[in-house]
Structures are given as C-alpha cells and as structure tokens.
Scaffold this motif. Structure first.
Motif, PDB file in Angstrom:
ATOM      1  N   GLN A  52      44.551 -37.728  -1.651  1.00  0.00           N
ATOM      2  CA  GLN A  52      43.625 -39.181  -1.010  1.00  0.00           C
ATOM      3  C   GLN A  52      44.021 -40.154   0.178  1.00  0.00           C
ATOM      4  OE1 GLN A  52      42.369 -41.628  -3.986  1.00  0.00           O
ATOM      5  NE2 GLN A  52      43.217 -39.931  -5.466  1.00  0.00           N
ATOM      6  N   ILE A  53      45.274 -39.578  -0.019  1.00  0.00           N
ATOM      7  CA  ILE A  53      46.157 -40.937   1.646  1.00  0.00           C
ATOM      8  C   ILE A  53      46.149 -39.999   2.927  1.00  0.00           C
ATOM      9  CG2 ILE A  53      48.095 -41.270   2.663  1.00  0.00           C
ATOM     10  CD1 ILE A  53      48.650 -42.261  -0.553  1.00  0.00           C
ATOM     11  N   GLU A  54      46.009 -38.341   2.672  1.00  0.00           N
ATOM     12  CA  GLU A  54      45.938 -37.836   3.662  1.00  0.00           C
ATOM     13  C   GLU A  54      43.901 -37.588   4.384  1.00  0.00           C
ATOM     14  OE1 GLU A  54      46.923 -33.701   2.341  1.00  0.00           O
ATOM     15  OE2 GLU A  54      49.583 -34.128   2.793  1.00  0.00           O
ATOM     16  N   ALA A  55      43.432 -37.762   3.457  1.00  0.00           N
ATOM     17  CA  ALA A  55      41.901 -37.903   4.220  1.00  0.00           C
ATOM     18  C   ALA A  55      41.635 -39.213   4.664  1.00  0.00           C
ATOM     19  CB  ALA A  55      41.583 -37.927   2.491  1.00  0.00           C
ATOM     20  N   ILE A  56      42.369 -39.939   4.103  1.00  0.00           N
ATOM     21  CA  ILE A  56      42.279 -42.090   4.877  1.00  0.00           C
ATOM     22  C   ILE A  56      43.019 -42.110   5.971  1.00  0.00           C
ATOM     23  CG2 ILE A  56      43.413 -43.865   4.714  1.00  0.00           C
ATOM     24  CD1 ILE A  56      42.717 -44.095   1.318  1.00  0.00           C
ATOM     25  N   ASN A  57      44.211 -40.850   5.984  1.00  0.00           N
ATOM     26  CA  ASN A  57      45.179 -41.155   7.559  1.00  0.00           C
ATOM     27  C   ASN A  57      43.920 -39.717   8.017  1.00  0.00           C
ATOM     28  OD1 ASN A  57      47.029 -42.544   6.963  1.00  0.00           O
ATOM     29  ND2 ASN A  57      47.984 -41.201   5.864  1.00  0.00           N
ATOM     30  N   THR A  58      43.471 -39.577   8.313  1.00  0.00           N
ATOM     31  CA  THR A  58      42.553 -38.336   9.301  1.00  0.00           C
ATOM     32  C   THR A  58      41.712 -39.237   9.144  1.00  0.00           C
ATOM     33  OG1 THR A  58      43.612 -36.646   7.738  1.00  0.00           O
ATOM     34  CG2 THR A  58      41.649 -36.116   9.265  1.00  0.00           C
ATOM     35  N   ALA A  59      40.688 -40.021   8.722  1.00  0.00           N
ATOM     36  CA  ALA A  59      39.471 -40.664   8.795  1.00  0.00           C
ATOM     37  C   ALA A  59      40.333 -42.001   9.779  1.00  0.00           C
ATOM     38  CB  ALA A  59      39.008 -41.383   8.175  1.00  0.00           C
ATOM     39  N   GLY A  60      41.457 -42.478   9.334  1.00  0.00           N
ATOM     40  CA  GLY A  60      41.852 -43.551  10.320  1.00  0.00           C
ATOM     41  C   GLY A  60      42.213 -43.362  11.940  1.00  0.00           C
ATOM     42  N   ARG A  61      42.057 -41.717  11.896  1.00  0.00           N
ATOM     43  CA  ARG A  61      43.394 -41.234  13.318  1.00  0.00           C
ATOM     44  C   ARG A  61      41.796 -40.738  14.474  1.00  0.00           C
ATOM     45  NH1 ARG A  61      46.975 -37.596  10.654  1.00  0.00           N
ATOM     46  NH2 ARG A  61      45.015 -36.363  10.451  1.00  0.00           N
ATOM     47  N   GLU A  62      41.163 -41.142  13.780  1.00  0.00           N
ATOM     48  CA  GLU A  62      39.342 -40.458  14.060  1.00  0.00           C
ATOM     49  C   GLU A  62      38.669 -41.708  14.966  1.00  0.00           C
ATOM     50  OE1 GLU A  62      36.914 -38.242  10.912  1.00  0.00           O
ATOM     51  OE2 GLU A  62      38.374 -36.610  11.770  1.00  0.00           O
ATOM     52  N   GLU A  63      39.311 -42.764  13.859  1.00  0.00           N
ATOM     53  CA  GLU A  63      38.407 -43.659  14.004  1.00  0.00           C
ATOM     54  C   GLU A  63      39.081 -45.139  14.927  1.00  0.00           C
ATOM     55  OE1 GLU A  63      37.691 -48.478  11.564  1.00  0.00           O
ATOM     56  OE2 GLU A  63      38.428 -46.721  10.904  1.00  0.00           O
ATOM     57  N   MET A  64      40.382 -44.094  15.192  1.00  0.00           N
ATOM     58  CA  MET A  64      41.560 -45.211  16.710  1.00  0.00           C
ATOM     59  C   MET A  64      41.095 -44.686  16.986  1.00  0.00           C
ATOM     60  SD  MET A  64      45.292 -45.651  16.682  1.00  0.00           S
ATOM     61  CE  MET A  64      45.095 -46.500  15.171  1.00  0.00           C
ATOM     62  N   GLN A  65      40.752 -42.982  17.860  1.00  0.00           N
ATOM     63  CA  GLN A  65      40.158 -42.448  19.003  1.00  0.00           C
ATOM     64  C   GLN A  65      39.221 -42.869  19.578  1.00  0.00           C
ATOM     65  OE1 GLN A  65      40.555 -38.614  17.792  1.00  0.00           O
ATOM     66  NE2 GLN A  65      43.204 -38.454  18.289  1.00  0.00           N
TER      67      GLN A  65
END
Length: 183
Positions: A52-65
């Motif tokens: 779940q945390i990996e999914a949050i971080n992946t989505a976060g990277r995309e949002e930051m970009q």
C-alpha cells in the motif's frame, strides 16, 4: 528546482540515510523512509502495508511530476514551498491510514532521528514536544538565514568561476556542520 529534484530522488530511491542505526543523515518524509528495509523492519510492517505504501509513493511521484513539470524552476519560491508542504501533508495523511497509531508514532521518531538537529529547526510537533520558546525559534530562523546566505555565496563563487563545483560540496558540508553545532 533543487527542492523538487531532491524530493523526486528521495521518492525514487527511498531517500538518503540517517543516524542511530539508520545510516547517514536524511531529510526525506515518512513515505520515502518507509521504502527503507531498516525502517520497515523497525516498524514491523506487513507485506500488505508495504504494498500500500509503495502505491502511495508511486502515485505521489506522479503527482509531484505533474505539479512541477520540467523540474519546477523559475517560479515563486514561497508558493512552491507552500505547495510542497501541502503535498507532503496529504501524503503523510494517506500513509497514516495504512499504519497503526504505534507505527505512525515510531515513524515520526525515526523522521526526527534521521533529520538530526534539522528536525528541531522545522518541525512544529518536535518544537512543541521539546518546549522550544519563541526566542529559540527566532534564533533558529536567524541561524538558517545565515547558512542560506553562506551557501548562496558559495553558489555565486561557482558561477563566477572562483571555485569548482566539486569544492562546493565540502564548503556546504562545513556550513551544515556549523549550523548543527550552533543549534
């Protein structure tokens, strides 16, 4: 741009290290720290929590970009900082929903440990827990401004050709050490 690049690298690589069993000093947020195997073990994360945390971080990277296309340089620094803080708060709220209250509390402690003296400079929760006074906060702000000015002078020397970029790391590390000692 540097802020965005550093945050992106931390997201992508799981951040730097820290102190006290957690490697070198690191300034990454809780989500990035949770990519680290030593932090996962310390918190006794389950495989489902890690996923779940990996999914949050992946989505976060995309949002930051998406927030900072092209690295985010050239904009209003204060606005970028506010946007980044709001983003980090939202990310932490998502992570806190995955962790138990005990794990969230321990993650906060690890974050402070990894940040070292820097945690007391910027973390209102830690300042409150330590009973930091307004006078101390003002002193911290003055120290940070002094360090920022010293680092800006180093960047100017790079641009003017007085020093090589490789030399700047050593000089900035020296400034960081001085700040740590003064704090």
């Amino acid at each position: 741009a540097t802020l965005v690049a550093a945050a992106s690298i931390s997201f992508a690589q799981g951040g730097g290290g820290g102190r006290g069993g957690f490697g070198q000093r690191g300034g990454m947020g809780g989500g990035q720290q949770l990519n680290r195997k030593d932090v996962q073990a310390d918190l006794n994360l389950t495989a489902d929590q890690i996923k779940q945390i990996e999914a949050i971080n992946t989505a976060g990277r995309e949002e930051m970009q998406a927030m900072f296309p092209g690295g985010g340089g050239g904009g209003d620094r204060e606005a970028m900082m506010a946007q980044m803080q709001a983003f980090q708060k939202k990310q932490q709220e998502k992570i806190d929903k995955v962790l138990t209250p005990e794990q969230s509390k321990r993650l906060k402690q690890i974050s402070w440990q990894l940040a070292g003296n820097r945690a007391v400079l910027n973390d209102a929760d830690l300042q409150k827990a330590l009973g930091i006074t307004d006078a101390q906060k003002a002193s911290f702000k003055a120290l940070q401004e002094k360090q920022q000015a010293a680092n800006a002078a180093i960047r100017e020397k790079i641009q003017s050709g007085e020093i090589e970029r490789e030399q700047s790391r050593e000089l900035m590390d020296k400034n960081n050490k001085i700040l740590d000692e003064e704090v």
